[in-house]
Enzyme design. Structure first.
Site, PDB file in Angstrom:
ATOM      1  N   HIS A 169       0.821  -1.220   0.000  1.00 24.31           N
ATOM      2  CA  HIS A 169       0.000   0.000   0.000  1.00 24.31           C
ATOM      3  C   HIS A 169       0.853   1.267   0.000  1.00 24.31           C
ATOM      4  O   HIS A 169       0.357   2.345  -0.323  1.00 24.31           O
ATOM      5  CB  HIS A 169      -0.998  -0.001   1.168  1.00 24.31           C
ATOM      6  CG  HIS A 169      -0.423   0.288   2.515  1.00 24.31           C
ATOM      7  ND1 HIS A 169      -0.179  -0.696   3.450  1.00 24.31           N
ATOM      8  CD2 HIS A 169      -0.053   1.451   3.103  1.00 24.31           C
ATOM      9  CE1 HIS A 169       0.305  -0.154   4.548  1.00 24.31           C
ATOM     10  NE2 HIS A 169       0.392   1.153   4.357  1.00 24.31           N
ATOM     11  N   ASP A 195       0.116  -7.548   1.427  1.00 28.08           N
ATOM     12  CA  ASP A 195       0.637  -6.186   1.600  1.00 28.08           C
ATOM     13  C   ASP A 195       2.161  -6.149   1.647  1.00 28.08           C
ATOM     14  O   ASP A 195       2.752  -5.450   2.473  1.00 28.08           O
ATOM     15  CB  ASP A 195       0.056  -5.530   2.853  1.00 28.08           C
ATOM     16  CG  ASP A 195       0.123  -4.001   2.793  1.00 28.08           C
ATOM     17  OD1 ASP A 195       0.340  -3.469   1.690  1.00 28.08           O
ATOM     18  OD2 ASP A 195      -0.031  -3.360   3.847  1.00 28.08           O
ATOM     19  N   GLY A 217       3.264   6.718   8.476  1.00 29.38           N
ATOM     20  CA  GLY A 217       4.577   6.840   7.865  1.00 29.38           C
ATOM     21  C   GLY A 217       5.504   5.697   8.213  1.00 29.38           C
ATOM     22  O   GLY A 217       6.552   5.516   7.610  1.00 29.38           O
ATOM     23  N   SER A 266       4.734   2.562   7.835  1.00 25.75           N
ATOM     24  CA  SER A 266       4.452   1.420   6.962  1.00 25.75           C
ATOM     25  C   SER A 266       5.703   0.971   6.228  1.00 25.75           C
ATOM     26  O   SER A 266       6.384   1.767   5.590  1.00 25.75           O
ATOM     27  CB  SER A 266       3.400   1.795   5.906  1.00 25.75           C
ATOM     28  OG  SER A 266       2.114   1.670   6.416  1.00 25.75           O
ATOM     29  N   THR A 320       3.009  -2.751   9.387  1.00 25.84           N
ATOM     30  CA  THR A 320       2.055  -2.577   8.290  1.00 25.84           C
ATOM     31  C   THR A 320       0.826  -1.761   8.637  1.00 25.84           C
ATOM     32  O   THR A 320       0.283  -1.080   7.783  1.00 25.84           O
ATOM     33  CB  THR A 320       1.606  -3.945   7.743  1.00 25.84           C
ATOM     34  OG1 THR A 320       0.829  -3.757   6.569  1.00 25.84           O
ATOM     35  CG2 THR A 320       0.791  -4.726   8.767  1.00 25.84           C
ATOM     36  N   ILE A 379      -1.949   0.049  11.983  1.00 25.63           N
ATOM     37  CA  ILE A 379      -2.334   0.287  13.368  1.00 25.63           C
ATOM     38  C   ILE A 379      -3.847   0.271  13.463  1.00 25.63           C
ATOM     39  O   ILE A 379      -4.550   0.501  12.479  1.00 25.63           O
ATOM     40  CB  ILE A 379      -1.788   1.626  13.916  1.00 25.63           C
ATOM     41  CG1 ILE A 379      -2.280   2.798  13.058  1.00 25.63           C
ATOM     42  CG2 ILE A 379      -0.278   1.608  13.987  1.00 25.63           C
ATOM     43  CD1 ILE A 379      -1.850   4.166  13.599  1.00 25.63           C
ATOM     44  N   VAL A 380      -4.342  -0.022  14.631  1.00 31.21           N
ATOM     45  CA  VAL A 380      -5.764   0.083  14.907  1.00 31.21           C
ATOM     46  C   VAL A 380      -5.925   1.143  15.974  1.00 31.21           C
ATOM     47  O   VAL A 380      -5.360   1.029  17.064  1.00 31.21           O
ATOM     48  CB  VAL A 380      -6.347  -1.258  15.382  1.00 31.21           C
ATOM     49  CG1 VAL A 380      -7.778  -1.071  15.870  1.00 31.21           C
ATOM     50  CG2 VAL A 380      -6.304  -2.281  14.263  1.00 31.21           C
ATOM     51  N   LEU A 440      -4.213 -25.313  -0.202  1.00 35.20           N
ATOM     52  CA  LEU A 440      -4.379 -26.594   0.474  1.00 35.20           C
ATOM     53  C   LEU A 440      -5.612 -27.338  -0.009  1.00 35.20           C
ATOM     54  O   LEU A 440      -5.583 -28.544  -0.216  1.00 35.20           O
ATOM     55  CB  LEU A 440      -4.431 -26.364   1.986  1.00 35.20           C
ATOM     56  CG  LEU A 440      -4.555 -27.583   2.889  1.00 35.20           C
ATOM     57  CD1 LEU A 440      -3.371 -28.533   2.679  1.00 35.20           C
ATOM     58  CD2 LEU A 440      -4.620 -27.150   4.354  1.00 35.20           C
ATOM     59  N   VAL A 496      -9.034 -26.897   1.500  1.00 37.69           N
ATOM     60  CA  VAL A 496      -9.986 -27.239   2.559  1.00 37.69           C
ATOM     61  C   VAL A 496     -10.854 -26.035   2.867  1.00 37.69           C
ATOM     62  O   VAL A 496     -10.445 -24.883   2.672  1.00 37.69           O
ATOM     63  CB  VAL A 496      -9.270 -27.700   3.852  1.00 37.69           C
ATOM     64  CG1 VAL A 496      -8.462 -28.958   3.612  1.00 37.69           C
ATOM     65  CG2 VAL A 496      -8.395 -26.586   4.431  1.00 37.69           C
ATOM     66  N   GLY A 516     -13.225 -24.482   6.180  1.00 40.05           N
ATOM     67  CA  GLY A 516     -13.299 -24.717   7.613  1.00 40.05           C
ATOM     68  C   GLY A 516     -13.650 -23.473   8.385  1.00 40.05           C
ATOM     69  O   GLY A 516     -14.113 -22.476   7.836  1.00 40.05           O
TER      70      GLY A 516
END
Length: 449
Positions: free
Chosen positions: A109, A139, A211, A213, A229, A231-232, A268, A270, A272
């Site tokens: 990004h 990312d 900045g 990232s 990568t 923040i929350v 893979l 699958v 699930g």
């Protein structure tokens, strides 16, 4: 409500801050009672030259469909959509992983849509970077610069990282210049956040801001454990919840980009869900972590290896799996053909299965990796063909005559079946290349230059 905050700055800071001169302070002691004071400075002196600043310039293109009632007033040649172009600038960080070849890892990004990418070194030098390849789902992006006297960072084994390990985040927040913050690993295997398609993050409380990232998350030995990568945060600032992509995952992706120019994702086979308390009790399990397999696809890598519905995958190559999302991210960053060992609980007993991952079907692809004249076209699998989803205005693909909605049936006289078949055929074709294209109800040949 929490929201995702991308760390690449939306715009380059246009103001400078002038710091008032401070009075000289007395020199601090280097030791107390004969004991050397702890400091991260020696480690950082070796690591910080490997962390770079990244500035990008590009053009953001937006398209808006023009309602038919308005097109009526402009006659039969009125455009079906309105195209607007807006220049943008952005900032981020990166990490030098190979000093000899000039390879730099950053986030997708950070460089997404960039026309020019410039890398600033810690010693003040600046270079224009070449984009080698990137993967939007994880990312991760790989850049290259031509420069001498570079410093690369040493890598840790991120599978060995533990909650509570000390971490140091290095990057360029807000375009202020290189900044170092410290903290600990707060959690491992974070997924289901909706930040990326493939999530298996290291969570840290080291201060991370806009900045950062693409910057480095290192341990106290100065070894790279992850690439910062996201923040929350409710208000967009640091609140002690930051996420980094484990360096082992980054390495797997970089290896594929270097070999193929893109990520050839393993699969893979699958379906699930997460292993919760209810499922664990139903199956009489003590563990609360793992990936519950609800269905094994026919003729898949999992079916060939002997996995069954009801299996609970708890590890991959000896490393614990906390959730189905974490399993998906791990498998998705291994390349097609990779051999992995899955730890599985079946009927209360632990078993190991050796699996050779199949190649994921390419659903869409940017065509510049197939042939330079296809740059600007977005391709998708059709019914034994390849569909042109989009063609960027003034791009090489538009110049050779490709249009949105075209269906590529073959190359020269060779019939193709889809994206992989088109790529393989183009790689094997020598000399002139002509695409057999179906447009509306007619067929034509378009020659690639």
């Amino acid at each position: 409500m929490k929201k995702r905050v991308l760390l690449a700055s939306a715009a380059i800071l246009s103001t400078t801050v002038s710091l008032a001169s401070l009075p000289a302070s007395a020199a601090l002691p280097m030791a107390v009672d004969g004991q050397q004071l702890p400091s991260l400075a020696p480690m950082l002196e070796n690591v910080t030259p490997a962390v770079v600043s990244i500035s990008v310039n590009g053009t953001q293109v937006s398209r808006q469909r023009v309602p038919e009632m308005f097109r009526y007033f402009f006659g039969p040649n009125a455009p079906e959509e309105q195209v607007r172009e807006r220049p943008f600038r952005g900032l981020g960080s990166g990490v030098i992983i190979d000093a000899d070849k000039g390879y730099i890892v950053t986030n997708h990004h950070v460089i997404d849509g960039a026309d020019t990418i410039k890398v600033g070194l810690n010693d003040g030098r600046e270079f224009e970077a070449k984009l080698i390849g990137s993967d939007s789902d994880s990312d991760v992006a790989l850049l290259q610069i031509e420069a001498k006297r570079l410093t690369q960072v040493h890598k840790a084994n991120s599978d060995k990282v533990r909650v509570g390990d000390f971490t140091v985040a290095i990057g360029n927040p807000f375009g202020l210049g290189q900044t170092v913050t410290s903290g600990i690993v707060s959690a491992l295997g974070r997924s289901g956040l909706g930040i990326e398609s493939l999530e298996n993050f290291i969570q840290t409380d080291a201060a991370i801001n806009s900045g950062n990232s693409g910057g480095a998350l290192v341990n106290l030995r100065g070894e790279l454990v992850g690439i910062n990568t996201a923040i929350v945060a409710p208000g967009g600032g640091n609140v002690g919840i930051g996420f980094a992509i484990p360096i082992n995952m980054v390495d797997n992706l970089v290896d594929q980009i270097l070999e193929f120019g893109e990520v050839r994702r393993g699969v893979l086979g699958v379906l699930g869900r997460e292993l919760d308390n209810e499922l664990a009790q139903a199956f009489g399990l003590e563990t609360k972590h793992g990936a519950f397999v609800s269905q094994v696809m026919e003729d898949s890598a999992a079916a060939e290896a002997g996995l069954e519905a009801g299996d609970i995958i708890v590890s991959i190559n000896g490393n614990p799996i906390k959730s189905f999302q974490a399993l998906r991210a791990k498998v998705g960053t291994y390349g097609a053909g990779a051999k992995v060992t899955l730890g599985v609980i079946r009927d209360g007993k632990k078993k190991n299965f050796k699996v050779t991952l199949a190649q994921a079907d390419m659903e869409t692809a940017s065509a510049e990796n197939m042939h330079p004249s296809l740059t600007g076209a977005t391709l998708a699998n059709g019914d034994n063909s390849v569909i042109i989803r989009e063609v960027a205005p003034n791009s090489p693909a538009a110049a050779v005559g490709l249009k949105k909605g075209d269906e590529i049936l073959g190359v020269n006289r060779t019939r193709i079946k889809g994206l992989k078949s088109l790529r393989d055929t183009l790689d094997d074709t020598q000399g002139a290349i002509a695409l057999n294209v179906k447009r509306d109800n007619s067929q034509l040949y378009i020659v690639l230059r």
